[in-house]
Write a protein that holds these residues in place. Structure first.
Motif, mmCIF file in Angstrom:
data_model
loop_
_atom_site.group_PDB
_atom_site.id
_atom_site.type_symbol
_atom_site.label_atom_id
_atom_site.label_comp_id
_atom_site.label_asym_id
_atom_site.label_seq_id
_atom_site.Cartn_x
_atom_site.Cartn_y
_atom_site.Cartn_z
ATOM 1 N N ALA A 1 23.518 -1.356 -2.339
ATOM 2 C CA ALA A 1 22.935 -1.830 -3.600
ATOM 3 C C ALA A 1 23.428 -3.232 -3.950
ATOM 4 C CB ALA A 1 23.270 -0.852 -4.722
ATOM 5 N N ILE A 2 24.693 -3.518 -3.662
ATOM 6 C CA ILE A 2 25.222 -4.867 -3.909
ATOM 7 C C ILE A 2 24.394 -5.909 -3.149
ATOM 8 C CG2 ILE A 2 27.175 -6.406 -3.442
ATOM 9 C CD1 ILE A 2 29.039 -4.071 -4.110
ATOM 10 N N ALA A 3 24.009 -5.581 -1.919
ATOM 11 C CA ALA A 3 23.187 -6.507 -1.137
ATOM 12 C C ALA A 3 21.849 -6.772 -1.827
ATOM 13 C CB ALA A 3 22.967 -5.954 0.267
ATOM 14 N N LYS A 4 21.297 -5.755 -2.471
ATOM 15 C CA LYS A 4 20.043 -5.933 -3.214
ATOM 16 C C LYS A 4 20.249 -6.837 -4.427
ATOM 17 C CE LYS A 4 17.320 -3.168 -0.789
ATOM 18 N NZ LYS A 4 16.219 -3.732 0.030
ATOM 19 N N VAL A 5 21.405 -6.704 -5.071
ATOM 20 C CA VAL A 5 21.713 -7.587 -6.198
ATOM 21 C C VAL A 5 21.818 -9.026 -5.707
ATOM 22 C CG1 VAL A 5 23.468 -8.193 -7.922
ATOM 23 C CG2 VAL A 5 22.878 -5.791 -7.547
ATOM 24 N N PRO B 1 25.056 -14.146 -8.173
ATOM 25 C CA PRO B 1 26.074 -15.059 -7.620
ATOM 26 C C PRO B 1 27.469 -14.445 -7.548
ATOM 27 C CG PRO B 1 24.829 -16.091 -9.425
ATOM 28 C CD PRO B 1 24.548 -14.626 -9.468
ATOM 29 N N GLN B 2 27.706 -13.319 -8.252
ATOM 30 C CA GLN B 2 29.085 -12.860 -8.445
ATOM 31 C C GLN B 2 29.358 -11.469 -7.881
ATOM 32 O OE1 GLN B 2 29.337 -13.247 -12.711
ATOM 33 N NE2 GLN B 2 29.575 -15.465 -12.625
ATOM 34 N N TYR B 3 28.347 -10.828 -7.311
ATOM 35 C CA TYR B 3 28.550 -9.470 -6.802
ATOM 36 C C TYR B 3 28.934 -9.493 -5.326
ATOM 37 C CZ TYR B 3 27.603 -6.377 -10.666
ATOM 38 O OH TYR B 3 27.733 -5.668 -11.836
ATOM 39 N N GLY B 4 29.806 -8.532 -4.939
ATOM 40 C CA GLY B 4 30.227 -8.400 -3.553
ATOM 41 C C GLY B 4 31.431 -9.242 -3.199
ATOM 42 N N PRO B 5 32.559 -9.116 -3.925
ATOM 43 C CA PRO B 5 33.739 -9.925 -3.612
ATOM 44 C C PRO B 5 34.392 -9.495 -2.308
ATOM 45 C CG PRO B 5 34.278 -8.274 -5.271
ATOM 46 C CD PRO B 5 32.797 -8.217 -5.079
ATOM 47 N N ASP B 6 35.100 -10.425 -1.679
ATOM 48 C CA ASP B 6 35.870 -10.136 -0.483
ATOM 49 C C ASP B 6 37.014 -9.179 -0.848
ATOM 50 O OD1 ASP B 6 38.179 -10.588 1.446
ATOM 51 O OD2 ASP B 6 36.627 -11.793 2.415
ATOM 52 N N PRO B 7 37.225 -8.121 -0.062
ATOM 53 C CA PRO B 7 38.312 -7.177 -0.381
ATOM 54 C C PRO B 7 39.682 -7.838 -0.510
ATOM 55 C CG PRO B 7 36.852 -6.224 1.250
ATOM 56 C CD PRO B 7 36.415 -7.648 1.078
ATOM 57 N N ARG B 8 39.932 -8.904 0.248
ATOM 58 C CA ARG B 8 41.212 -9.600 0.124
ATOM 59 C C ARG B 8 41.352 -10.229 -1.255
ATOM 60 N NH1 ARG B 8 40.497 -13.161 5.447
ATOM 61 N NH2 ARG B 8 38.426 -13.204 4.462
ATOM 62 N N ASP B 9 40.248 -10.774 -1.786
ATOM 63 C CA ASP B 9 40.273 -11.319 -3.140
ATOM 64 C C ASP B 9 40.461 -10.209 -4.163
ATOM 65 O OD1 ASP B 9 39.907 -13.895 -2.218
ATOM 66 O OD2 ASP B 9 37.720 -13.829 -2.443
ATOM 67 N N VAL B 10 39.830 -9.058 -3.916
ATOM 68 C CA VAL B 10 39.975 -7.927 -4.825
ATOM 69 C C VAL B 10 41.444 -7.536 -4.944
ATOM 70 C CG1 VAL B 10 39.530 -5.462 -5.132
ATOM 71 C CG2 VAL B 10 37.659 -6.999 -4.478
ATOM 72 N N ARG B 11 42.122 -7.424 -3.809
ATOM 73 C CA ARG B 11 43.517 -6.985 -3.855
ATOM 74 C C ARG B 11 44.412 -8.049 -4.504
ATOM 75 N NH1 ARG B 11 41.768 -4.841 1.064
ATOM 76 N NH2 ARG B 11 42.580 -6.585 2.281
ATOM 77 N N ALA B 12 44.138 -9.329 -4.243
ATOM 78 C CA ALA B 12 44.936 -10.399 -4.850
ATOM 79 C C ALA B 12 44.705 -10.466 -6.355
ATOM 80 C CB ALA B 12 44.601 -11.741 -4.196
ATOM 81 N N VAL B 13 43.449 -10.476 -6.747
ATOM 82 C CA VAL B 13 43.126 -10.518 -8.178
ATOM 83 C C VAL B 13 43.593 -9.227 -8.855
ATOM 84 C CG1 VAL B 13 41.217 -10.574 -9.847
ATOM 85 C CG2 VAL B 13 41.197 -12.104 -7.864
#
Length: 280
Positions: free
Chosen positions: A204-208, A241-253
């Motif tokens: 679904a994120i890909a559709k967004v 523009p903002q959906y689907g963050p990189d998992p590495r960014d998720v863990r850092a943020v």
């Protein structure tokens, strides 16, 4: 039937679930998922609202862990009645319940934006759709001269009411927002149904991101009092523009978010240190 609890009926919290339903992703994976208000369904083992889940995890109320993050940009705004209010700062702000994640966001952006003697007084309203409409009415009636509103309202629709977007939270701070959290006392992160929901919502994120028509339909179905053009603008300007963050960014943020929120809630020691570690 799998219950997915939501914290507020905002577009950013429910859009991937709605797309997964409309696009048939859940059906193809052989699962049935129903979105329900989390406050009314404490038995729901999954949550779409990651901020509220982290609050509960830090307080030791539930053992939430995150399986999927949709975005790192909280989709809430401070709206005012007049553009001129922006420079002086509002004096009374309609916001969310004390102790809620959005209230914590609000205090953070207020302290960053205005000096201590300029921070407005905060008027607390309920969570959910009732609170959404009460905050908007307080702003439009003059009971408050600013209000915090989420993605249940399209920004372009609020602009037609003569309101001014004074601050977008997604520009002011980063925080893992919306997705799938799992209550590990009720089910396992490794349960096949969790994997299927994550797969469906990842699709679904890909559709967004591609602004697919099914994503537009989903956004339009979730908005209050908005046109299809409003839905299109919300999708194009804020979601895609903002959906689907990189998992590495998720863990850092997420590590920064956890440290900040634990301090903001003044909880001291807590057991939520691994809240984001399962995100891959």
């Amino acid at each position: 039937m799998i219950l997915l609890g939501y914290r507020d009926h905002n577009v950013h919290e429910l859009v991937c679930h709605e797309i997964a339903n409309r696009a048939g992703y859940y059906d193809r994976l052989g699962i049935e998922v129903k979105a329900v208000p989390g406050s009314d369904h404490p038995e729901a083992a999954l949550s779409a609202g990651l901020g509220g889940s982290l609050v509960e995890a830090i307080r030791g109320q539930r053992r939430w862990k995150v399986a999927l993050v949709h975005t790192l940009h909280p989709l809430f705004w401070i709206w005012t009645r007049k553009a001129g209010t922006r420079s002086a700062g509002p004096t009374a702000l309609a916001s969310h319940p004390e102790g809620s994640i959005v209230c914590a966001f609000t205090q953070k952006v207020l302290s960053a934006r205005w000096a201590a003697d300029e921070v407005p007084s905060v008027l607390h309203f309920p969570a959910g759709s009732t609170g959404d409409h009460q905050r908007l009415e307080a702003l439009r009636s003059g009971a408050a001269d600013a209000a915090v509103l989420g993605s249940a309202f399209a920004p372009s629709a609020l602009s037609r009411f003569g309101l001014t977007d004074s601050l977008f939270f997604g520009d002011a701070l980063r925080f893992p927002t919306a997705g799938v959290a799992v209550d590990c006392e009720r089910t396992s992160l490794d349960h096949p149904s969790v994997g299927k929901i994550v797969a469906a919502q990842t699709a679904a994120i890909a559709k967004v991101r591609s602004r697919d028509p099914v994503a537009l339909d989903a956004v339009a179905s979730l908005l209050h009092d908005s046109s299809r053009t409003d839905a299109q603008r919300l999708l194009a300007d804020y979601l895609s523009p903002q959906y689907g963050p990189d998992p590495r960014d998720v863990r850092a943020v997420g590590a920064d978010a956890l440290e900040w929120l634990a301090g903001a809630l003044q909880t001291g020691a807590h057991t939520a240190t691994d809240f984001y570690e399962a995100v891959r």
